[in-house]
Design a protein around this motif. Structure first.
Motif, short mmCIF file in Angstrom:
data_model
loop_
_atom_site.label_atom_id
_atom_site.label_comp_id
_atom_site.label_asym_id
_atom_site.label_seq_id
_atom_site.Cartn_x
_atom_site.Cartn_y
_atom_site.Cartn_z
N ASP A 63 1.32 -1.21 0.27
CA ASP A 63 0.10 0.00 -0.40
C ASP A 63 0.57 1.42 -0.35
O ASP A 63 2.21 1.29 0.45
N TYR A 65 0.48 5.81 0.70
CA TYR A 65 -0.66 7.01 -0.25
C TYR A 65 0.18 8.10 0.70
O TYR A 65 0.51 8.51 0.93
N LYS A 67 -2.04 11.73 2.70
CA LYS A 67 -3.32 11.97 3.31
C LYS A 67 -2.86 13.16 3.62
O LYS A 67 -2.18 13.55 4.17
N ARG A 73 -6.70 10.43 1.81
CA ARG A 73 -6.17 9.54 0.91
C ARG A 73 -5.96 10.67 -0.40
O ARG A 73 -7.56 10.84 -1.48
N ASP A 76 -3.98 7.21 -3.82
CA ASP A 76 -3.60 5.97 -2.93
C ASP A 76 -2.85 5.27 -4.26
O ASP A 76 -4.37 4.69 -5.92
N GLN A 78 -3.69 2.09 -4.13
CA GLN A 78 -5.07 1.64 -4.28
C GLN A 78 -5.55 1.64 -5.95
O GLN A 78 -6.79 0.57 -6.66
N HIS A 83 1.32 6.00 -8.26
CA HIS A 83 1.70 5.99 -8.38
C HIS A 83 2.66 6.73 -7.32
O HIS A 83 3.59 7.59 -6.50
#
Lengths: 427, 427, 427
Positions: A63, A65, A67, A73, A76, A78, A83
């Motif tokens: 994972d 991110y 935030k 987020r 992200d 996901q 990214h």
């Protein structure tokens, strides 16, 4: 399911997987390929010396991110695996934007596109995002940044599909498998290679065929370093990359310049009636760089449609599933099959009645030739095959000399070989 | 003093001297050259056999004129040495115009210009004058004609400047020194050759350099006949002539057509961004005729700007000091220096890690490459040098294959040679 | 009689004769040729094996017609021998039009023209007629059909004219003699070949010359099969066909592509100032197919004006006496003579003074060179001959390198050979 649908389905299924030069993304990808073609999978442990290179630690990511302080987020992993800069080191901290922005990368001029970046051999971390996403950051705010990745001893993974033929002489077909969610650059080549392997698996084969699915550069180098003694069996080869977009085909010659594979692609493309270009070898591009390095020097070219680095979608999120067109995949597959067919059939024959023209009529060779220009072309092909089958011209040589399609020359050779006039030269 | 000023000053100083294929004009000229470059001067006595030729008697001239019967000098050698046909026999007499006019030569279509004429191997005499001057003669008058020249046993003079290098292999640079007051045809070549010798004298030299300053044809033949055993050391060479006018450079290939000197000039000119032309060898022109005769056959080309015989000022008084431009002299010198630099640096290297691409990043080879297209070009150059350094490609071969400037390829080779990746092949 | 008139007269005399691949038409034709040139005539009996072929039965024809029931000859062999398909089997019967029409052939799109058809190796019969003639038949009527031909054991006839030269090395010139009343396709080639033989018979000859007059394909094959041991003496050759129409000359290269005969034709045509084309060898056309079959592979090209199969009159009654133009015949003859002249004179010389240029002036070589551009060209030619006469360049090589006409180079070589400077290399 027709091959075009199978190719599209394969690309769609492979698209979300986060591949890199090592890690589980490549393993998942190869496992999916193994569902339809025989595939031997090799693991090369971290620290192994492969020619001038050393296998790095294995990278995996769960994972990642960015935030804002409300927990929302903004970026992200996901949602899009591009990214995260590939091979980013693990990280979990809060930092001010001024510090964070040194690790943010955008694609200039395309405000909605997210670029693709890697940092394989330089320990660092980073995020790729669109210019529009970047605009939403508050220059005075702090952000929570997380990259839940690991860099540990492990291995590099590649796969190999071998289809034995009548002779141990091999045709090598290679695709890289290290790009994450990019459709044309990577997945299109894999899909066409798999479709080729499927087609060849059930066909009679004079040559043996070896398909290599390996991470770019270090993967191909790994395969080469572990298979040096086999390379002498490679007669022809080509790299498949970026074969799904809407451009015409570009064939890049091998370092040999006029290898049979180069001449085969030229012949098929010239007679295809489709726009295409042929470019000379240069030591920049995909894994033909490795196959054509001076100490390896295999007759391996590269088939592409758009050329890497020259189309705006290259190495961005715009190289997505929409960018790859089914009709282009089919056309790429078709041209490859024609080239392989030519290689399979490109034999040398001997005219057994070389003094004066032999009498074709008494052997019925003028019968069933059709009418008009087709008949004329077939008759010419018979005469060309007889005239040049002196032991030093292959059927491709004859087709080029005659300016006729290979298939027409091959048909003529077959007709003549059914009589006493032409014999195959055993090579 | 900057080289351009020195070149211009040298031409201005040499301009008034009356040179011919023998005589004191050549000696004076060579004495002036010896003030700035080391020069060995040889004298070849009248009657000496040089290949198919025999050194003629030595010609010297003190004065010449045509006076009308009032004693007024209508044509005066003291004002312009072109007025006397070179090698004119001595004469002092009064004669009617009808007889005199058989010995007067003008330049058709250019009423102010005086042509340049010679009669080396045919005993005769004559005056060259402008059409306007001719118009002033009275067809019915008599004139006093004087040529105060001498034709006696003596010698032919040539000079040689030798700059030893690391190897005994030589680069030969040759200019003719037999033309009187003509600036582009003769003096420009001498001036650029001297400037080259000055520049090379203080530079490190792999090759040895030999500059020959000799009268046209018979002078070069004399030098060749007396140095036959040395010719095997000549690896490259070129003749310098007409290198001061405002036209772009013309390079005329050696008889070998693709000698390294030919390829070096082509490469430098192609990448110069300046208008230029390359023409094939033909056995007409300057002393490349001698160096490229079939029994000598050296790899010697010819660098010019305007081509002899094709510009109106050629062999007339209009080829004067104004016709030669400083910026052209500098440009000619600069191109020669670049060609010589290329020859000096054109070595063959060996990629010590020829299997697959070596890992450039870990050796810091991607650092300091600059940005954008420069960086890309340098990176490409590194890859080209590695790919083609298989022992059979020189740096010039690689530059041509890559379509990159020699200097870029050389920089890449230097960077690679500073690592373990590239070694010089000793030749 | 001038050669042009003799060529025209010969064509007019030969035109009415009904030739085929065997039979009295060929014999009559050769008998007429023997009136002016020495000709050895050979007969190859029916059933003789010639390479892959077998001599068929001999075909002769006396009369043929189609009459309506009133006895009126609608189609009459006596008026035009093209009316009968060559090698038609004998026939005499009455048949309804619906049956007859399967045996009638017209020329589509040219209502007045009668096509030319053969059926040598397929027993059948037929009539050729114009579309206008066909329109006069009554679909419901019956017709009396007669072909008074014979197919019997006999022989195939060919003729050979041999003109011995200083060396036993041969130039082969070949024309087919199997076409009936067609003027350009067949008779023009015969006429030019005869004129060449007449011209050469009285000229000094370095080479020996062999003219072959044989029926197409099987005739040339017969000659080849009976003269295999002689073929090694053939140094150059060409086929003559369709050389009387108004088009420019087409030269078709031999299978060697750059044989001396190919280069000779190219040189002469290029310097002729006339429109012309040069095409590559292909195994389709006239008897160059046989001479250039892979087991024979002689340096034999083909000279034509219009190319067989590409002009509307080809193989129709419109290829008649009007279609052949005297000025074209003369031009064809002239070009052949120039090519032969070049072959005769294309020797290799050696510069005996190869170091530096020899001194031409003292040998008077600059005298009598004419003025202006002619003089310049002659002077250049002298220099080119000297520069390239190193033992590896023939005069044709030198002419091509210099871009000068062969004759200019030859003149220069002759002038030099009259001095001590140039010697003939004995080959």
């Amino acid at each position: 399911m027709h091959s075009v649908d199978r190719m599209s389905a394969l690309i769609t299924r492979l698209f979300p997987i986060c591949r890199s030069i090592t890690g589980n993304g490549v393993r998942e990808t190869l496992a999916i390929l193994r569902e339809t073609i025989p595939l031997q999978i090799d693991e090369v442990p971290t620290g192994t010396k492969v020619f001038d290179w050393t296998i790095p630690r294995e990278w995996n990511i769960r994972d990642a991110y960015i935030k804002d302080t409300t927990g929302k987020r903004l970026i992200d992993f996901q949602k899009l695996n591009l990214h995260v800069v590939s091979y980013s080191t693990p990280l979990r901290c809060r930092m001010p934007f001024v510090e964070l922005k040194e690790h943010l990368f955008t694609s200039a001029g395309n405000p909605d596109w997210v670029p693709y970046r890697t940092s394989y051999y330089n320990e660092s971390w980073g995020f790729c995002l669109s210019e529009n996403q970047l605009a939403q950051f508050d220059p005075n705010a702090e952000y929570d940044v997380c990259i839940d990745s690991s860099l540990k001893d492990g291995s590099l993974t590649y796969g190999e599909c071998f289809l034995p033929g009548e002779t141990p002489e091999e045709v090598l077909i290679s695709s890289h498998v290290c790009h994450p969610s990019l459709a044309n650059d990577n997945l299109s080549g894999i899909a066409v290679a798999v479709a080729l392997a499927e087609a060849l698996a059930t066909a009679p084969r004079r040559y043996s065929y070896r398909f290599v699915f390996a991470p770019g550069s270090i993967g191909a180098i790994s395969w080469l370093s572990r298979n040096e003694e086999r390379l002498q069996m490679v007669r022809h080869g080509f790299v498949l990359t970026c074969v799904g977009d809407s451009a015409g085909i570009t064939y890049k010659r091998s370092r040999h310049f006029k290898a049979e594979i180069d001449r085969a692609f030229l012949h098929i493309l010239r007679h295809s009636g489709e726009p295409h270009q042929v470019v000379n070898f240069s030591p920049y591009g995909y894994d033909e760089r490795q196959y054509c390095s001076p100490g390896i020097d295999l007759p391996v070219g590269c088939m592409m449609r758009s050329v890497h680095g020259t189309f705006p979608e290259y190495h961005t999120s715009a190289d997505n599933l929409d960018f790859v067109r089914p009709e282009s995949l089919v056309n790429s597959l078709e041209q490859c099959l024609q080239v392989i067919n030519l290689l399979e059939l490109n034999r040398t024959y001997l005219n057994n009645s070389p003094k004066g023209e032999p009498q074709l009529g008494k052997r019925g060779l003028y019968q069933g030739l059709g009418d008009g220009s087709t008949r004329r072309q077939h008759e010419l092909a018979l005469l060309w095959v007889l005239n040049l089958s002196d032991g030093s011209h292959s059927l491709l040589d004859i087709a080029e000399e005659a300016g006729l399609p290979f298939a027409t020359i091959k048909d003529a050779a077959d007709a003549l070989a059914r009589t006493d006039l032409l014999s195959l030269v055993q090579s």
